[in-house]
Every structure is written in C-alpha cells, then in structure tokens.
Design an enzyme around this catalytic site. Sequence first.
Site, PDB file in Angstrom:
ATOM      1  N   SER A 133      45.887 -38.176   2.597  1.00 30.98           N
ATOM      2  CA  SER A 133      46.938 -37.652   1.725  1.00 30.98           C
ATOM      3  C   SER A 133      47.833 -38.800   1.287  1.00 30.98           C
ATOM      4  O   SER A 133      47.963 -39.812   2.000  1.00 30.98           O
ATOM      5  CB  SER A 133      47.766 -36.612   2.491  1.00 30.98           C
ATOM      6  OG  SER A 133      48.976 -36.328   1.813  1.00 30.98           O
ATOM      7  N   TYR A 146      51.779 -34.267  10.036  1.00 31.89           N
ATOM      8  CA  TYR A 146      50.702 -34.217   9.054  1.00 31.89           C
ATOM      9  C   TYR A 146      50.437 -35.612   8.476  1.00 31.89           C
ATOM     10  O   TYR A 146      49.279 -36.061   8.408  1.00 31.89           O
ATOM     11  CB  TYR A 146      51.071 -33.249   7.946  1.00 31.89           C
ATOM     12  CG  TYR A 146      50.046 -33.118   6.849  1.00 31.89           C
ATOM     13  CD1 TYR A 146      48.903 -32.348   7.035  1.00 31.89           C
ATOM     14  CD2 TYR A 146      50.228 -33.758   5.619  1.00 31.89           C
ATOM     15  CE1 TYR A 146      47.962 -32.216   6.021  1.00 31.89           C
ATOM     16  CE2 TYR A 146      49.286 -33.629   4.609  1.00 31.89           C
ATOM     17  CZ  TYR A 146      48.165 -32.860   4.812  1.00 31.89           C
ATOM     18  OH  TYR A 146      47.234 -32.739   3.808  1.00 31.89           O
TER      19      TYR A 146
END
Length: 241
Positions: A133, A146
């Site tokens: 990401s 995350y």
Amino acid sequence: MKARFDATGEVVVISGGARGIGAALAAGVNAAGGTAVVLDVVAPPAGVEHVQVDVADRSAVTEAVAGVLAQYGRIDGLVAGAAVQPRSTVLELEPAEWSRTLQVNLDGVVWLCQAVVPHMVARQSGSVVVFTSGMASTGYPGAAAYAASKAALVAFAKTLAAEVVADRVRVNVVAPGVIDTEQFRGANAGADREHWQDTIGVGDPEDVVGPLLFLLSDAAAMTGSVLTRERAFTKLTSFVE
C-alpha cells in the site's frame, strides 16, 4: 492493443478472495479458463471454489493448500490478498489489534508461501503476488498496524524472490491504489473517504484484475518488483472496450 490472458488448465489460489479485489480476480481467472480457489473466512460468490480458512492459522493454511493440491495436482499462481485494516492511533493501539493485524496481513502471507512455494519450486514454475500500500511508505494517521504490515511485505517478497529465482518462481508485489471495497469503506468513512477521492481517486476492484493477471502470466518476466497502479491507470480502463 488489447490484452487477453489464457489460464486454461491453471489453478490460482487467492487468499481473501471472497470480496473486493480478490473476488474480482477470481472471476477474471475463471473467465480466462483457469480455476480460482479462494481461501477466506467467508464464502465467495456462487460458482467459485472455496476453502474456509483463517490465514493467520498456519496449520489450517497448510491443510487447505494440501487439499487444493490433492484435488487439482497443481498450483500455478498464489495471490495473497487477505488483510485487515483496523484504525487506531499509535498511542491508543491495543496489543490484540496490533497482533491480529500482523498475524493476518504478514504472517498469513508467510504461511501461504511456505505451503505453496515448495510445490512451485518442485515444478520449476509459478507466480506469487502479494499486496502493499502507499501507506507503507508514507504512513497514515490511525493506520500504523496496517502500514507496518504492508511495508514488511515488500521486504519479505523481495527476499523470497531472491531465494527462488533460480527455481523459476516469480514473486512480485502490487500496490493497487485506493480501491472501493468493503474493507476500504469500513476503514475510510466520512472525511477520510473524501480525502482519497479528492486526491488520488478511488478505483473499482475490477481495475486491478488486469495488472494481477499480467503478474500471474508468463508475460511478466520480472521478479522482486513492485507494480504500482497510478490514478491515471484507473481512468485508462474507460477507453478499453
């Protein structure tokens, strides 16, 4: 130039494939003539092969992969997409939330690779794709667990790629951009969603299928690479009929 992929006779295992990008990819693999097998805690859309498994459970992953191999005799591609995305500031982050995020997002990929890649090495053929990401390099308020898991996955994938390159197994990373999935909506309500929409844009799960099929195919003569899907690429799909 139109890209067409032929997955006839091939088997692709997709973790987290019941929804979002994984579900779109499963449909794409099946449409290309292959067989998508989804590993997920929930069931995928009807017509998709499914094994219920929590990827954080190493023994369950090993058993699930063994079952796929027993049924089909091969695994040509592995797309490790299962992930959770809780939101909490670093100072408020609970140990259980931190652990669970790393267990699913990072450990789950490791267990899948340990179960699948030896089979690919034995066959001297295979492709593994994991997800990172933009948050891995920039960080984002409330997304420490995350972001940390996604940053670690890049290092992990590059290391695995170097270890199995001589065995003709490719390991690559895709950064899909911001995609409108159930997980995204749950983690990015209100102002956060508006932020992504107004800056880099929000794409659809189907927008990522082409890049994933490319990385799974023999056209992707690359390993240890990170394929980043930019906002402009989202818009490109509207011109392809």
